[in-house]
Motif scaffolding. Sequence first.
Motif, PDB file in Angstrom:
ATOM      1  N   ARG A 152       0.838  -1.207   0.000  1.00  0.00           N
ATOM      2  CA  ARG A 152       0.000   0.000   0.000  1.00  0.00           C
ATOM      3  C   ARG A 152       0.875   1.259   0.000  1.00  0.00           C
ATOM      4  N   HIS A 153       1.989   1.225   0.720  1.00  0.00           N
ATOM      5  CA  HIS A 153       2.913   2.364   0.727  1.00  0.00           C
ATOM      6  C   HIS A 153       3.469   2.595  -0.686  1.00  0.00           C
ATOM      7  N   LEU A 154       3.854   1.527  -1.356  1.00  0.00           N
ATOM      8  CA  LEU A 154       4.347   1.643  -2.736  1.00  0.00           C
ATOM      9  C   LEU A 154       3.282   2.273  -3.624  1.00  0.00           C
ATOM     10  N   TYR A 155       2.066   1.752  -3.563  1.00  0.00           N
ATOM     11  CA  TYR A 155       0.999   2.272  -4.425  1.00  0.00           C
ATOM     12  C   TYR A 155       0.751   3.756  -4.160  1.00  0.00           C
ATOM     13  N   ARG A 156       0.729   4.142  -2.899  1.00  0.00           N
ATOM     14  CA  ARG A 156       0.519   5.562  -2.579  1.00  0.00           C
ATOM     15  C   ARG A 156       1.655   6.416  -3.133  1.00  0.00           C
TER      16      ARG A 156
END
Length: 188
Positions: A152-156
Motif C-alpha cells: 500500500r505504501h508503494l501504491y501511494r
Amino acid sequence: MLRFPGHGRPEPDDIVIGPLDLPRHIDEALAVQAVAFGLGPDEVAVRRQIVLRHMTFPGARAFGATVGGRLAGFVYGMPNDRSHWWSTVVEPYLRARGHDDWLDDSFVITELHVHPRHQKHGIGRALITTITDGADQHRSLLSALDIESPARHLYRSLGYEDLARRVHFPSAPTPYAVMGAPLPLPRA
C-alpha cells in the motif's frame, strides 16, 4: 527491456524487467506469488486457471523481473471491462463513494508480486510503472489488502489513492481496498 542497477553487460545480480509470456511461465510466476502472498497448493491451482483465462482477454499483458535469469517478480493487467468479475464486485463499493466512473478508461493491475528475497529493491515499482507506461487508458486501478503494508505504501508513492475500502471479495476472508491513480504514474 529495463536493466538495473548495471547498464552494461548483465551481471549475475542484475535485475532485468521485460515482457513476460505469462501462460508459458505460469508455474514459475505462481511459485513467486505463492511465496509472496502465502498461497497453498489449492489456491495456486485455482489462480492458475484464472490467470490463464485472464491472459486471453483483449489487451492483457504481463512483465517479469528476472535476477540471474530467474523470475523474481511479475505483474499483469488489462484494460478494465465492466462485465469482468472484478468490476462487478467492486462497482457497488465505488458507486457508494461516487467513484464508479473510475471503471471506465482504466487499466487494471490484476496481480503484482515480488519474491520476498527480492523485495525493497525497486522491482515492484519498476514492474508497475513499466506495465502502465504502455497503457492506452488515462488511469489505473488495483485492489490490495486493506491493511497498512509495504505494498500500500508503494501504491501511494505512485499516486494511487483509496477509492473504496473494506471491499469484500467472495471467498477472501480479509477486506481489500480499491485504489486508483492517473496515468502516467509519477517517477521517484
